[in-house]
Structures are given as structure tokens and as C-alpha cells.
Write a protein that holds these residues in place. Structure first.
Motif, short mmCIF file in Angstrom:
data_model
loop_
_atom_site.label_atom_id
_atom_site.label_comp_id
_atom_site.label_asym_id
_atom_site.label_seq_id
_atom_site.Cartn_x
_atom_site.Cartn_y
_atom_site.Cartn_z
N LEU A 1 1.96 -9.51 -3.60
CA LEU A 1 2.64 -9.49 -2.41
C LEU A 1 2.05 -9.18 -1.22
O LEU A 1 2.44 -9.66 -0.04
CB LEU A 1 3.96 -8.32 -2.55
CG LEU A 1 4.77 -8.34 -3.69
CD1 LEU A 1 5.78 -7.10 -3.57
CD2 LEU A 1 5.48 -9.63 -3.55
N SER A 2 0.99 -8.30 -1.30
CA SER A 2 0.10 -7.86 -0.21
C SER A 2 0.78 -7.01 1.12
O SER A 2 1.95 -6.91 1.06
CB SER A 2 -0.42 -9.37 0.58
OG SER A 2 -1.28 -9.11 1.58
N ASP A 3 0.08 -6.38 1.93
CA ASP A 3 0.62 -6.07 2.99
C ASP A 3 0.78 -6.80 4.38
O ASP A 3 1.29 -6.62 5.35
CB ASP A 3 -0.40 -5.02 3.60
CG ASP A 3 -0.41 -3.40 2.74
OD1 ASP A 3 0.86 -3.23 2.19
OD2 ASP A 3 -1.38 -2.82 2.68
N ASN A 4 0.52 -8.14 3.93
CA ASN A 4 0.75 -9.31 4.93
C ASN A 4 1.39 -10.30 4.01
O ASN A 4 0.97 -10.91 3.26
CB ASN A 4 -0.55 -9.81 5.39
CG ASN A 4 -0.34 -11.01 6.52
OD1 ASN A 4 0.68 -11.36 6.62
ND2 ASN A 4 -1.58 -11.51 6.89
N GLY B 1 9.82 -1.81 -4.15
CA GLY B 1 10.30 -1.10 -3.15
C GLY B 1 9.94 -1.64 -2.04
O GLY B 1 9.71 -0.80 -0.85
N VAL B 2 9.37 -2.91 -1.86
CA VAL B 2 8.74 -3.41 -0.62
C VAL B 2 9.90 -4.01 0.27
O VAL B 2 10.69 -4.88 -0.15
CB VAL B 2 7.85 -4.67 -0.95
CG1 VAL B 2 7.23 -5.32 0.40
CG2 VAL B 2 6.68 -3.87 -1.74
N GLY B 3 10.03 -3.53 1.48
CA GLY B 3 11.14 -3.97 2.58
C GLY B 3 10.24 -5.16 3.37
O GLY B 3 9.53 -5.84 3.12
N GLU B 4 11.10 -5.06 4.50
CA GLU B 4 10.30 -5.85 5.52
C GLU B 4 9.03 -5.54 5.70
O GLU B 4 8.53 -4.47 5.95
CB GLU B 4 11.29 -5.67 6.73
CG GLU B 4 12.53 -6.09 6.69
CD GLU B 4 12.72 -7.62 6.48
OE1 GLU B 4 12.19 -8.20 7.32
OE2 GLU B 4 13.50 -7.98 5.67
N ASP C 1 11.66 -16.29 -7.23
CA ASP C 1 12.42 -15.29 -7.93
C ASP C 1 11.68 -14.15 -8.39
O ASP C 1 11.95 -13.11 -8.52
CB ASP C 1 13.20 -15.98 -9.04
CG ASP C 1 12.16 -16.70 -10.01
OD1 ASP C 1 11.08 -16.97 -9.77
OD2 ASP C 1 12.73 -16.79 -11.25
N GLU C 2 10.35 -14.30 -8.63
CA GLU C 2 9.47 -13.60 -9.34
C GLU C 2 8.96 -12.56 -7.96
O GLU C 2 8.86 -11.20 -8.20
CB GLU C 2 8.19 -13.87 -9.83
CG GLU C 2 8.49 -14.23 -11.32
CD GLU C 2 9.02 -13.43 -12.38
OE1 GLU C 2 8.07 -12.34 -12.44
OE2 GLU C 2 10.08 -13.40 -12.55
N VAL C 3 8.83 -13.16 -6.78
CA VAL C 3 8.60 -12.36 -5.75
C VAL C 3 9.60 -11.49 -5.23
O VAL C 3 9.31 -10.11 -4.94
CB VAL C 3 8.19 -13.29 -4.47
CG1 VAL C 3 8.21 -12.58 -3.16
CG2 VAL C 3 6.84 -14.01 -4.78
N ALA C 4 10.88 -11.89 -5.59
CA ALA C 4 12.06 -11.09 -5.30
C ALA C 4 12.19 -9.72 -6.04
O ALA C 4 12.35 -8.70 -5.80
CB ALA C 4 13.32 -11.86 -4.94
N THR D 1 0.71 -1.24 0.09
CA THR D 1 -0.01 0.08 0.10
C THR D 1 0.96 1.26 -0.19
O THR D 1 0.59 2.19 -0.59
CB THR D 1 -1.01 0.02 1.17
OG1 THR D 1 -1.91 -1.19 0.88
CG2 THR D 1 -1.63 1.51 1.20
N ARG D 2 1.90 1.31 0.70
CA ARG D 2 2.55 2.55 1.00
C ARG D 2 3.31 2.85 -0.32
O ARG D 2 3.07 3.82 -0.73
CB ARG D 2 3.60 2.51 2.29
CG ARG D 2 4.17 3.68 2.65
CD ARG D 2 5.04 3.63 3.66
NE ARG D 2 4.64 2.96 4.78
CZ ARG D 2 3.81 3.77 5.95
NH1 ARG D 2 3.76 5.30 5.62
NH2 ARG D 2 3.27 3.16 6.76
N GLY D 3 4.01 1.93 -0.87
CA GLY D 3 4.45 2.42 -2.13
C GLY D 3 3.58 2.72 -3.34
O GLY D 3 3.86 3.88 -4.04
#
Length: 430
Positions: free
Chosen positions: A397-400, A419-422, A409-412, A285-287
Motif C-alpha cells: 500500500l505504501s504511504d504514497n 484501516g488505510v483511508g484516503e 480486490d486484494e488492495v481493497a 505508517t500511522r496504522g
């Protein structure tokens, strides 16, 4: 009103098929299908059943022959004249002729495409492959069939009086929830529970209870067949499926980064008002909000469907303010794993700051927790998702992070591009 316990005790599936109409589906599927029919009709998509609750071994509970019989029955369904008239002539969200004539002509001639079914390690592998507009309409019926067959497997072990008591307790449990919601000033709540319902008859009963118990606070149902039968508003907008497929079709990182906004640009061409609801969490969501074009800030609202709902509601409010919008005029729809405690809490927290609404799903239409031995009817997390488009894997990816899906590899790659971090994981109950 149907005596559900007696019907369950006596039922034969040909009298009570699990899915009894092509419009026994969620309204947003038809809205999205029309958009796909217009914008991406030649895309080949594969959908697959995904059981997140691995301890529920569906292939050991549900007879394969019965499952095939129910799936084959869905393929025999066609839109009836009455259903077509309702879709063509009804007013949805204040708009007449929501569904275009070319789409309706196609839908009236539709037969859902073939399915592929296998057993593997105690689970069913159920997949659907074909043109996107056709295949996407399997999602809701497939889920409803698996969920209800699992319910029937448990109910078949019960006697007549045990069933009577079970449903009496379930009805009481739901009515107590209704009584807790009734005092909330300005409450707006809808049924979003088709995909993981206990059964069609039970969802219909729940909708009738909400209609009587909450009056104008009950804003409608996502189930088109029940909306038609009960003269209620059919509600829903769009879902993660659209950005997931658009993104899978992107050939470069730049195109991938732009894909979620391309979805909403196409949507904006067709819809206005309360159908302009942003679902921002597919790739964080944030990005999504940080990169969003200014025209999206003018949309009606945001639906929050993963992560901590209060946290993301605050993020949405801050975003609107940063874009010069008045949050008090915006709508936030909460729809992730809701039950009464969370609804009451969120209503108290946000009702005087923004317009809010609740899409109440599985824990409205399938909350039999604590009512059977070993909690055998407790709801579980079953989804049917698009896993590839034109041969390219989809990613969510989701927020959860516990809701994320796609090859590692695609998720990465998607995390890097968006720009999704921890992220903080939360339990996925339903």
C-alpha cells in the motif's frame, strides 16, 4: 581511477559485465536472505520486473539477445573464496560472523534459478519463480542489468569526445553536491544506489568521490562488492519484501493484521543494535505504529521510504514519545528519492531532535539529468517486486498511493484490514 569514458567507448561486455559478482548486490538482500533461509525456506515466490515509467519503452531500446547474455552471465556466477572469506570473517555493525555457517554453505553453492523473458507492448516481462531464498537474490542484478543496458543504448550513439565531456559534466555535478553537503554538522549519509545505478563503474566512482569529499560523514555503501573493494562499511537492514510475502501467506484477516509484526519478531531473534530498524510504511505508517507492540518502541530507529518525509518523521517522534521513549536517542533514516535540496532541508529540520541518517540512492548513482539531448539518460522508476507467494498475490500500500501494487480486490481488502483511508499521492520520480 578508471577512465570511465574511455572504458565505455572501448568496452566489450565480457570485459565489463554489468553484474560481476553475486555480492554485487545490496547488503540488506543478504541479511533478509539469511532470515528467509532460516524462517521460510520452502516458500515459493514469483518476482516480476515493473516499469513504472511507461514512456521508457525498454524492449525498443535494449536488444533481447544482449539482455539474455547478461542474465545468463549472472547465472554463471558463484561466490569466490575471497568473497566468502569477507562475508564469513568480517565485522558488520559491530558483530562478527553476521552470516551463519549453514547459510554461508548454502550461499557458496548457489546458482541463481532460471528466468522467464518476454516482450509485450514495448516492455520486457521478466519474471523469476522458485524458492524464496534463491529467487529473491535476482532482484538487484536484474534491475542493475536493465538500467545499465538502457544507459549503454544511449551511450553507444556518442563519440569518444562526447563521452569525455558527458562524464566530466556528471562528475562536476556530483562534486558540487558533495560540496553542498560537506558543511552539514553531524551528517551521516550512505550510498543506497545499486539497484538503479547508471553503471557499476559509475557507482564505484561515486562512492570514491563521497569517501574523499565527505570523510567520516560518508557512512558506507549498500553495495557489498564495492564495500569489500574499498574497505567501507556495508550498510542496510530490511525492506518491504518481508512483510509483503509474510502477509500473502496469512490465511485470515487477523493473521494478515499480525504479519508485519511477525516479520520483525523473526528479525529480532537474529539482530540487535542498528540492525533493529523499523520500516513501517508497507501498509501505512500511522496504522502500523498505532497497533505496534511495545517491544518495537525499544528498537533503534525507523526508516522512512514513502510519502512526505517530514510528516512521517514527526509521526515517528510523536509515537516514540507516546511509548515513553526519548526521540533524541532514536535514529531516523530517510531513503525515498533523495537529492541534495531535500537532504539539506531535512537535516536542518531534524538534526537537533533525533539522530538522522540518509540513504542516498538513484540521484547519487544515476543523476545524468540535463546532460544529454532530450534528457535521454534521465533516471526512471524501475522495480522488481515479489508479486506472489505460494500462489497468493502480494500487496503493497505504501504511504504514497502511487507506489501501491497488487490486484484491486486484494488492495481493497488490505486497506480494510489495516484501516488505510484516503492518502495523498506524490510523484514517483525514481
Amino acid at each position: 581511477m578508471v577512465d570511465i569514458a574511455t572504458r565505455v567507448h572501448n568496452h566489450k561486455w565480457k570485459i565489463d559485465p554489468i553484474v560481476r559478482s553475486l555480492i554485487d548486490t545490496d547488503f540488506y538482500k543478504l541479511l533478509m536472505c539469511q532470515s528467509v533461509f532460516r524462517n521460510k525456506p520452502d516458500t515459493t515466490v514469483t518476482f516480476s520486473l515493473i516499469n513504472r515509467s511507461k514512456h521508457i519503452r525498454l524492449a525498443e531500446m535494449i536488444d533481447e539477445g544482449e539482455l539474455r547474455e547478461q542474465l545468463d552471465h549472472v547465472r554463471s556466477l558463484r561466490l569466490t573464496r575471497g568473497e566468502s572469506t569477507w562475508l564469513r570473517g568480517n565485522t558488520f555493525y559491530g558483530k562478527r560472523q553476521m552470516f551463519r555457517p549453514d547459510f554461508m554453505e548454502w550461499f557458496e553453492g548457489l546458482q541463481l534459478p532460471p528466468y522467464h523473458l518476454e516482450k509485450r507492448d514495448g516492455q520486457y516481462e521478466l519474471t523469476f519463480e522458485g524458492s524464496w531464498p534463491e529467487v529473491m537474490l535476482w532482484e538487484i542484478p536484474a534491475l542493475a542489468i536493465l538500467m545499465e543496458l538502457r544507459s549503454r543504448a544511449v551511450l553507444n550513439t556518442m563519440g569518444r569526445f562526447e563521452l569525455k565531456v558527458l562524464y566530466a559534466r556528471a562528475m562536476t555535478k556530483l562534486w558540487e553536491k558533495v560540496e553542498r553537503l560537506r558543511p552539514l554538522e553531524g551528517l551521516k549519509i550512505a550510498d543506497f544506489g545499486t539497484r538503479r545505478r547508471h553503471s557499476y563503474l559509475w557507482q564505484d566512482w561515486c562512492v570514491q568521490a563521497m569517501t574523499e569529499g565527505l570523510g567520516d560523514k560518508f557512512s558506507g555503501t549498500s553495495n557489498c562488492l564495492i564495500a569489500m573493494k574499498r574497505d567501507l562499511e556495508a550498510v542496510g537492514t530490511n525492506a518491504h519484501e518481508l512483510p509483503m510475502v509474510y502477509s500473502a501467506l496469512a490465511e485470515t484477516d487477523d493473521a494478515l493484521r499480525q504479519a508485519p509484526y511477525d516479520v520483525l519478531a523473526d528479525w529480532q531473534e537474529e539482530h540487535d543494535g542498528n540492525l533493529r530498524i523499523i520500516l513501517p510504511d508497507t501498509y501505512g505508517t500511522r496504522g502500523f505504529l498505532d497497533r505496534a507492540p511495545d517491544w518495537l518502541a525499544g528498537w533503534t530507529g525507523i526508516r522512512i521510504d514513502s510519502g512526505d518525509p517530514a510528516t512521517w518523521a514527526e509521526v515517528a517522534i510523536d509515537w516514540w514519545k507516546s511509548r515513553g521513549e526519548d526521540p533524541s536517542k532514536k535514529l531516523i533514516i530517510f531513503s525515498d528519492g533523495l537529492d541534495v535540496d531535500k537532504i539539506v532541508e531535512l537535516h536542518a529540520q531534524f538534526a537537533d531532535r533525533v539522530r538522522i541518517s540518509f540513504g542516498w540512492g538513484t540521484l547519487l548513482t544515476n543523476d545524468f539529468r540535463g546532460l544529454t539531448e532530450n534528457d535521454a539518460l534521465a533516471p526512471f522508476s524501475l522495480v522488481c517486486k515479489a508479486i506472489s507467494a505460494n500462489g497468493h498475490p502480494t500487496v503493497k500500500l505504501s504511504d504514497n498511493p502511487n507506489k501501491a501494487m497488487g490486484p484491486a480486490d486484494e488492495v481493497a481488502r488490505y486497506k480494510r484490514v489495516f484501516g488505510v483511508g484516503e492518502q495523498v499521492g506524490m510523484e514517483v520520480v525514481v
